[in-house]
Design an enzyme around this catalytic site. Structure first.
Site, PDB file in Angstrom:
ATOM      1  N   GLN A 111       0.654  -1.200   0.667  1.00  0.00           N
ATOM      2  CA  GLN A 111       0.058  -0.091  -0.676  1.00  0.00           C
ATOM      3  C   GLN A 111       0.651   1.607  -0.048  1.00  0.00           C
ATOM      4  OE1 GLN A 111      -3.300  -1.099   0.782  1.00  0.00           O
ATOM      5  NE2 GLN A 111      -3.575   0.488  -1.032  1.00  0.00           N
ATOM      6  N   LYS A 114       2.132   1.839  -3.471  1.00  0.00           N
ATOM      7  CA  LYS A 114       0.767   2.137  -4.584  1.00  0.00           C
ATOM      8  C   LYS A 114       0.064   3.637  -4.416  1.00  0.00           C
ATOM      9  CE  LYS A 114      -2.516  -1.128  -3.196  1.00  0.00           C
ATOM     10  NZ  LYS A 114      -3.419  -1.821  -3.283  1.00  0.00           N
ATOM     11  N   LYS A 126      -2.743  -1.413   6.763  1.00  0.00           N
ATOM     12  CA  LYS A 126      -3.470  -2.478   6.444  1.00  0.00           C
ATOM     13  C   LYS A 126      -4.081  -3.105   7.803  1.00  0.00           C
ATOM     14  CE  LYS A 126      -5.267  -3.765   2.317  1.00  0.00           C
ATOM     15  NZ  LYS A 126      -5.027  -4.259   1.121  1.00  0.00           N
ATOM     16  N   ASP A 166     -11.690  -4.045   2.360  1.00  0.00           N
ATOM     17  CA  ASP A 166     -10.841  -5.001   1.298  1.00  0.00           C
ATOM     18  C   ASP A 166     -11.333  -6.266   1.321  1.00  0.00           C
ATOM     19  OD1 ASP A 166      -7.691  -5.352   0.207  1.00  0.00           O
ATOM     20  OD2 ASP A 166      -7.769  -7.021   1.161  1.00  0.00           O
ATOM     21  N   THR A 209     -11.834  -0.297  -8.671  1.00  0.00           N
ATOM     22  CA  THR A 209     -10.370  -1.045  -8.428  1.00  0.00           C
ATOM     23  C   THR A 209     -10.947  -1.360  -9.655  1.00  0.00           C
ATOM     24  OG1 THR A 209     -10.890  -1.422  -6.056  1.00  0.00           O
ATOM     25  CG2 THR A 209      -8.949  -2.880  -7.327  1.00  0.00           C
ATOM     26  N   ASN A 240     -16.504  -6.776  -5.716  1.00  0.00           N
ATOM     27  CA  ASN A 240     -16.037  -5.936  -6.526  1.00  0.00           C
ATOM     28  C   ASN A 240     -15.430  -5.690  -7.391  1.00  0.00           C
ATOM     29  OD1 ASN A 240     -14.701  -4.960  -4.322  1.00  0.00           O
ATOM     30  ND2 ASN A 240     -14.863  -2.725  -4.599  1.00  0.00           N
TER      31      ASN A 240
END
Ligand code: GLU
Length: 452
Positions: A111, A114, A126, A166, A209, A240
């Site tokens: 993360q 990113k 996270k 998540d 995403t 998703n």
């Protein structure tokens, strides 16, 4: 080659025993940083690798709730606050039985880079729990979320740490978590993203995403004079990320022909029926095997029929693949099969879905286009950043406005990663390009901010 990288990885292997996925994520990033570290000595001088591979803080706590049968249930809860050099910690919460500190360190580490690539001012974090939402009632989910937040609330805030969803954490869970935060603090703060649309959420966050992973590879293919039009694509997962990958592929004239869950995969030669998929997964929360009941041409293959050591969803001939389920779901044998069957691009919607060997294989092929997770799936967290901006400005933007910003961000991430790959003499190696570009911004900020 830089001994610095080898020394740090050796130390990590000693200090993080049992955290294999974290070591895997660190190995991928650190190896691709070697050309930068060879060129610039300042990162070693300021001990950046030593510092960036240890979370600023990892919080571990107990979550207890009473299930519908009156039985006491106990789970582990965590929040890994990995790096705040360029903004508040930002990253999702995962509820899945496989969650432990090593998994969350891998995800939090990813993360950092990113989030840096998105261009939004957000650090890396996270969290989550080994709680398994599968088969739980709505009330059990609510009680679990409330008790999880009762511990988490003291560690988060809209300028300190902003969790999101998540695996296992979607709109329903974010709602229960938000309600409990508000109850405990009395504050209506944007402390979570992925919120409901009428209480502070952003349009297009759910889609972001999946849409982003498609936009990313579209940019990459266009750069090579190719396109998505008419392409048949294998998609894994049915959450998703997968659903909105399927949707965007259809919008851009391509066709998704597979989706999967942990029990098996669907192959639908006519193209995945999006309305049916949404009905099953978003409304009924049903297993995917139900899909074939209303689609006679589609075939369901259970995991028990997969060739041992492979993921069945990658055995279907396709032009491109979108691993959108979970880590290490695409290994060397899988990618060899995909390649032999004509697949020439992969865009990673999940976090670290490809093994190191599979990545090496993809990078070794001149006619293959690989969009690595940190770059390709950054659209989700980038749109979380857009949600934070809307909350801060007490405003909300239209779907088209958010979607067009997302599109712009994915183009920027592709260009930044591509230009960085060119700068280091490996044009098109976006693993190297995205890792170096993401790292450089965070590392330079750490240097500016001194030894903390
Ligand atoms: N869990 C998502 C990711 O892996 C989104 C995180 C967020 O929106 O904060 O990037």
């Amino acid at each position: 080659m830089s001994n610095y990288v080898n020394r740090i990885l050796d130390n990590l292997k000693r200090s993080c025993v049992g955290q294999d996925v974290f070591i895997q994520a660190a190995t991928e990033v650190l190896f691709s940083l070697k050309p930068l570290l060879d060129k610039e000595s300042k990162y070693e001088k300021h001990a950046i690798l030593e510092r960036i591979t240890i979370p600023e803080r990892a919080i571990s706590f107990r979550v207890t709730y009473v299930d519908d049968n009156g039985k006491v249930q106990v789970n582990n809860g965590y929040r890994v606050q990995f790096n705040s050099a360029i903004g508040p910690y930002k990253g999702g919460l995962r509820f899945h039985p496989s969650v432990d500190l090593g998994v969350l360190k891998f995800l939090g580490f990813e993360q950092i880079f990113k989030n840096s690539l998105t261009g939004v001012a957000i650090g890396g974090g996270k969290g989550g729990s080994d709680f398994d939402p599968k088969g739980k009632s709505d009330n059990e989910i609510m009680r679990f979320c409330q008790n999880f937040m009762t511990e988490l609330y003291r560690h988060i805030g809209n300028t300190t740490d902003v969790p999101a969803g998540d695996i296992g954490v979607g709109g329903r869970e974010i709602g229960y978590l938000f309600g409990q935060y508000k109850k405990l603090t009395g504050l209506y703060d944007g402390i979570l993203t992925g919120k409901g649309l009428n209480w502070g959420g952003s349009l297009a966050r759910t889609e972001a995403t999946g849409y982003g992973a498609v936009y990313f590879i579209d940019n990459m293919l266009k750069k090579a004079g190719l396109g998505l039009e008419g392409k048949k694509c294998a998609v894994s997962g049915s959450g998703n990320v997968a659903i909105y990958t399927v949707e965007k592929l259809a919008q851009l004239g391509a066709k998704a022909i597979t989706v999967s869950d942990s029990n098996g995969f669907i192959y639908d030669p006519d193209g995945i029926d999006l309305a049916l998929l949404k009905e099953l997964k978003e409304v009924k929360r049903a297993r995917l095997s139900e899909y074939v009941k209303s689609r006679p041409n589609a075939k369901y293959t259970p995991v028990s029929e997969y060739k041992p050591g492979t993921n069945g969803v990658w055995s279907v001939p396709c032009d491109g693949a979108f691993p959108s389920a979970t880590q290490n779901e695409l290994n060397l044998e899988d990618i060899k099969t995909l390649y032999a069957n004509g697949c020439r691009f992969v865009s990673e919607g999940a976090n670290m879905p490809s093994t190191l060997e599979a990545i090496e294989f993809m990078l070794s092929k001149k006619d293959f286009y690989f969009g690595p997770a940190k770059a390709a799936n950054a659209g989700g967290v980038a749109t979380s950043g857009l949600e934070m901006m809307q909350n801060a400005g007490m405003t909300s933007w239209s779907f088209d406005e958010v979607d067009s910003k997302l599109k712009g961000i994915m183009k920027h991430i592709f260009e930044l990663s591509y230009e960085t790959s060119v700068e280091f003499g490996e044009a098109g190696n976006l693993v190297l390009g995205s890792n170096i570009a993401g790292f450089r911004k965070v590392a330079d900020a750490m240097i500016d901010q001194g030894y903390v």
